[in-house]
Design a protein around this motif. Structure first.
Motif: not given
Length: 306
Positions: A185-194
């Motif tokens: 979930v953290a990886l997904s969250c970061v990728q969306f912000f980027v």
């Protein structure tokens, strides 16, 4: 059970993506590709923040040294930046490509990632079973029957969508590398912000839009941001933890099948015999890819020697 759970999560992902085409089309009535993708990714990232905080509170505390925590954060951010960059490139190539080619061609050409992923995997020294290669051929044929309705020629728009398929293939392999090492979930969250930052920056320099345009597209943005991006890509990351990348790409190719089915059920668009055959072939390919033939052969060999 882990493999079954991974396959189930990826199937749900394909279902969500397949039913999001209507929302994406409506959203493009008021926003350009960069602006639409930028806003939807920010919505997805913001929606995941409370989920991530809740999971962190409920998760048991791990005893880590400062160096281990530092390395874990570095891995998360490196993976998030790479995933987000690949997602930005692939999703925008797809959106621009659709503007210059037919939806039928775009659907088939995007699904070329089911062929590209195992080929790229060879360069990464990933072994692909023979059943998966057979499944790739069957799935490609099924997607062609399902999506392509007229003569096949390589126009500029088609080339953009082919490059988009390459981008999604790279995205799948990056997730396959980083998802076992970090919180999904953290990886997904970061990728969306980027991805949101990259798309919005491109929109500010190349497109003209206002807050009113965003509000007019609120429905499509919320659906694609919360469901297609927030839920779909997160389930992809979680599902790929227990699923080989070549098999994962085959399951996610069901997106085209669910798109056709949702068009039939929701919009009343009937499917002809050719399209139904395409659905059958894609489903057959996914089932074949899930059969652990090599494991069954080893089990039989062990029983014979026992």
């Amino acid at each position: 059970m882990k493999q079954f759970r991974g396959a189930l999560l990826l199937t749900i992902t394909a279902l969500i993506w397949g039913t999001a085409f209507v929302a994406q089309s409506l959203g493009m009535d008021h926003l350009g590709p960069f602006a639409f993708n930028g806003v939807r990714n920010f919505i997805a990232a913001l929606a995941l923040l409370p989920v991530l905080l809740f999971m962190q509170r409920k998760a048991p505390k791990k005893t880590q040294t400062d160096e281990e925590r530092k390395q874990s954060r570095k891995t998360l951010w490196v993976g998030g930046v790479l995933c987000g960059s690949a997602l930005a490139v692939a999703s925008n190539l797809q959106q621009f490509g659709i503007s210059f080619t037919t939806v039928g061609k775009a659907g088939f050409l995007t699904a070329l990632y089911i062929v590209i992923v195992p080929i790229l995997g060879l360069f990464l020294k990933k072994r692909v079973p023979a059943t998966v290669w057979v499944s790739v051929v069957i799935a490609a044929a099924g997607t062609y029957l399902l999506s392509v309705q007229e003569g096949f020629t390589i126009a500029p728009g088609d080339l953009l969508v082919i490059l988009c398929a390459l981008g999604f293939s790279v995205h799948i392999l990056i997730i396959d590398h980083f998802s076992p090492m970090v919180n999904g979930v953290a990886l997904s969250c970061v990728q969306f912000f980027v991805c949101g930052i990259l798309c919005t920056a491109a929109a500010l320099f190349t497109e003209t839009f206002t807050l009113a345009d965003i509000l007019k597209s609120a429905g499509p943005l919320l659906f694609t941001g919360l469901m297609s991006s927030g839920v779909g890509y997160t389930l992809q990351i979680l599902g790929q933890k227990d699923t080989p990348p070549a098999v994962a790409s085959l399951i996610m190719s069901l997106e085209s099948v669910f798109a056709a089915l949702s068009g039939w059920l929701v919009l009343g668009q009937s499917m002809n015999g050719r399209e139904l055959l395409g659905c059958v072939l894609v489903f057959a390919a996914v089932i074949l890819a899930q059969i652990p033939l090599e494991a069954l052969k080893k089990e039989k060999a062990v029983k014979k020697t026992a």
